[in-house]
Design an enzyme around this catalytic site. Structure first.
Site, PDB file in Angstrom:
ATOM      1  CB  CYS A   1      -0.994  -0.021   1.395  1.00  0.00           C
ATOM      2  SG  CYS A   1      -0.022   0.096   2.912  1.00  0.00           S
TER       3      CYS A   1
ATOM      4  CG  ASP B   1       0.234   2.972   4.384  1.00  0.00           C
ATOM      5  OD1 ASP B   1       0.182   3.975   3.611  1.00  0.00           O
ATOM      6  OD2 ASP B   1      -0.720   2.552   4.978  1.00  0.00           O
TER       7      ASP B   1
ATOM      8  CB  CYS C   1      -4.241   5.701   4.136  1.00  0.00           C
ATOM      9  SG  CYS C   1      -3.927   4.438   5.294  1.00  0.00           S
TER      10      CYS C   1
ATOM     11  CB  CYS D   1      -3.092   1.174   9.188  1.00  0.00           C
ATOM     12  SG  CYS D   1      -3.523   1.402   7.426  1.00  0.00           S
TER      13      CYS D   1
END
Length: 167
Positions: free
Chosen positions: A63, A65, A90, A133
């Site tokens: 992603c 991150d 994000c 996350c």
């Protein structure tokens, strides 16, 4: 027929009756995510060369991150006295980092290793698609503790070597 369906989906159909464009529902975040995203706690960084600072740098290639979480440990008590983060990602990644820095303060390094991504995800009400996350936050905590312990071991090794030379 395909053109008619495509035009209806795009809202550009002009035959017979006017059609409505396809509407997408917005993705809503829980108020805890929005709060930590709009007002992140403990953003910043410490000197990574400071022996009382442990740095955890983790990322999720899938992603994009990237999370850096740092902890500052009191040498006397062994407790984490401060924490900070910098995250590129994000809103859920930023919120997870912010929560992690709040939760580690005042705890020992052994205590923070019990913080699980599921607890962070539950606190933030993260949807399944955003669970990575909270996993990054847990991994960053573990990496920061590992770095701090490695620095502490290195410092103890140096002080023992200095004692041998002076003795």
């Amino acid at each position: 027929m395909l053109r008619l369906v495509a035009n209806r989906l795009l809202g550009t159909a002009s035959r017979d009756a006017p059609s409505r464009p396809l509407q997408f529902l917005p993705r809503f975040y829980h108020e805890n995510v929005i709060d930590h995203y709009n007002n992140p706690r403990n953003v910043g960084s410490f000197d990574k060369n400071d022996p009382s600072v442990g740095t955890g740098l983790v990322g999720a290639p899938a992603c994009g991150d990237v999370m850096k979480l740092q902890i500052k440990i009191d040498e006397e008590s062994g407790k984490i006295v401060d924490a900070c983060f910098k995250t590129f990602g994000c809103g859920s990644a930023i919120a997870s980092s912010s929560v992690a820095t709040e939760w580690v303060k005042g705890k020992s390094m052994d205590e923070v290793l019990t913080i699980k991504n599921t607890e962070i995800a539950k606190h933030l009400s993260l949807p399944p698609v955003k669970l990575h996350c909270s996993m990054l936050a847990e991994d960053a905590i573990k990496a920061a503790v590992k770095d701090a312990e490695a620095k502490r071991a290195q410092m103890n090794g140096r002080s023992k070597a200095a004692d041998v030379k002076s003795g």
